[in-house]
Design an enzyme around this catalytic site. Structure first.
Site, PDB file in Angstrom:
ATOM      1  N   HIS A 149       0.847  -1.202   0.000  1.00 25.51           N
ATOM      2  CA  HIS A 149       0.000   0.000   0.000  1.00 25.51           C
ATOM      3  C   HIS A 149       0.877   1.246   0.000  1.00 25.51           C
ATOM      4  CE1 HIS A 149       0.740  -0.594   4.295  1.00 25.51           C
ATOM      5  NE2 HIS A 149       0.271   0.603   4.561  1.00 25.51           N
ATOM      6  N   HIS A 160       1.375   3.987   1.941  1.00 24.73           N
ATOM      7  CA  HIS A 160       1.895   4.770   3.065  1.00 24.73           C
ATOM      8  C   HIS A 160       3.425   4.856   3.019  1.00 24.73           C
ATOM      9  CE1 HIS A 160      -2.031   4.093   5.534  1.00 24.73           C
ATOM     10  NE2 HIS A 160      -2.116   5.111   4.709  1.00 24.73           N
ATOM     11  N   ASP A 200      -0.325  -3.955   6.213  1.00 25.32           N
ATOM     12  CA  ASP A 200      -1.012  -3.476   7.418  1.00 25.32           C
ATOM     13  C   ASP A 200      -2.475  -3.920   7.458  1.00 25.32           C
ATOM     14  OD1 ASP A 200       1.368  -2.253   7.979  1.00 25.32           O
ATOM     15  OD2 ASP A 200       0.628  -0.196   7.850  1.00 25.32           O
ATOM     16  N   ASP A 229       5.836   4.824   5.144  1.00 22.96           N
ATOM     17  CA  ASP A 229       6.719   3.896   5.869  1.00 22.96           C
ATOM     18  C   ASP A 229       6.839   2.550   5.159  1.00 22.96           C
ATOM     19  OD1 ASP A 229       3.984   3.469   6.686  1.00 22.96           O
ATOM     20  OD2 ASP A 229       4.678   2.274   8.382  1.00 22.96           O
ATOM     21  N   HIS A 230       6.137   2.401   4.035  1.00 22.50           N
ATOM     22  CA  HIS A 230       6.239   1.197   3.203  1.00 22.50           C
ATOM     23  C   HIS A 230       6.846   1.495   1.829  1.00 22.50           C
ATOM     24  CE1 HIS A 230       3.496  -1.286   5.826  1.00 22.50           C
ATOM     25  NE2 HIS A 230       3.325  -0.069   6.284  1.00 22.50           N
ATOM     26  N   HIS A 269      -7.533  -0.928   5.308  1.00 24.96           N
ATOM     27  CA  HIS A 269      -6.539   0.004   5.861  1.00 24.96           C
ATOM     28  C   HIS A 269      -6.347   1.158   4.874  1.00 24.96           C
ATOM     29  CE1 HIS A 269      -3.053   1.340   8.136  1.00 24.96           C
ATOM     30  NE2 HIS A 269      -2.275   1.230   7.068  1.00 24.96           N
ATOM     31  N   HIS A 327       4.500  -4.841  10.734  1.00 31.62           N
ATOM     32  CA  HIS A 327       4.802  -4.159  12.007  1.00 31.62           C
ATOM     33  C   HIS A 327       4.888  -5.148  13.160  1.00 31.62           C
ATOM     34  CE1 HIS A 327       4.309   0.061  10.690  1.00 31.62           C
ATOM     35  NE2 HIS A 327       3.380  -0.414   9.877  1.00 31.62           N
TER      36      HIS A 327
END
Length: 258
Positions: free
Chosen positions: A54, A56, A132, A58-59, A110, A170
């Site tokens: 996805h 975001h 996530d 942090d990915h 998400h 995570h």
């Protein structure tokens, strides 16, 4: 043979790395430096494929550097905006990588276009890279999708083979299990798993990957239709009258749980 490694990044992310001693793929590389450091220590291994679940940051933040440095091909959600040019994939697509077939699953909730990757892995247990959407003992927050979408996405993952190794992005396991124990305090399997995971974290070890069969026994978001979980939710929320409203109330409870 394939080796599966969680590379810790930021405070609680994992960048999953799969390699066969010559070729590697990584999943959700939020930090290029972590991946490049591993490659520098393993110079015989070439990173040729990047999977993204996805959009975001942090990915995806590592996408600015990794493809340029390694020549890796990026496969990412067709329905989401990415920071670089990618090969867009969605439900029904397959990625073939050095003898492995990775199936793409649409798992919105998400984010609106979130995807997961599942592979049967010859001579090993199957592997699921779920970003996530599914965590050990939990699920992702609903930033863009609806409770109905997330419940459907989790149902899709729950239907995979029991021995699947679940690889979330995570290390949220202990906080998720504390919530699970508040919801489902009489679950003996959950208590035992919490003890195992507590020991792992005290030793600095990851709690992941985790078998899907374990998640089906302990994760309240995969068990929201079970009598124990549904009864606990409905005791708190009068509007939880069916599968979707019960799941929505469970997610709302987790959002405010301390």
């Amino acid at each position: 043979s394939m080796n599966l490694i969680p590379l810790p990044a930021f405070t609680d992310n994992y960048i999953w790395l799969l390699h066969d001693d010559r070729h590697a793929l990584v999943v959700d590389p939020g930090d290029a430096a972590v991946v490049l450091a591993w490659l520098a220590q393993n110079p015989q291994v070439q990173l040729d494929t990047i999977l993204v679940t996805h959009h975001h940051a942090d990915h995806t933040a590592g996408l600015a550097e990794l493809p340029e440095r390694t020549g890796a091909t990026v496969h990412a959600p067709a329905m989401e905006k990415m920071p670089v040019a990618v090969h867009g994939v969605q439900q029904g697509d397959d990625i073939f990588w050095h003898g492995l077939r990775l199936q793409v699953l649409d798992v919105p909730g998400h984010t609106a276009g979130h995807i997961a990757f599942w592979s049967a892995m010859p001579d090993q247990s199957p592997v699921l890279f779920c970003g996530d959407t599914l965590f050990s003992g939990g699920c992702g927050r609903l930033f863009e999708g609806t409770p109905a979408q997330m419940l459907d996405s989790l149902d899709r993952l729950a239907a995979l083979p029991d021995d699947t190794r679940v690889c979330p992005a995570h290390e949220y396991t202990l906080s998720n299990l504390k919530f699970a124990l508040a919801v489902d305090p009489d679950n003996a399997t959950l208590h035992a798993h919490f003890g195992v995971c507590t020991q792992l974290r005290q030793q600095g070890q990851p709690t992941l990957p985790v078998r899907l069969s374990t998640e089906l026994a302990i994760n309240p978001f995969l068990r929201s239709r079970s009598h124990a979980v549904a009864a606990a939710v409905r005791q708190r929320e009068a509007l939880a009258v069916d599968d979707v409203t019960t799941f929505a109330a469970l997610r709302a409870w987790k959002n405010e749980f301390k």
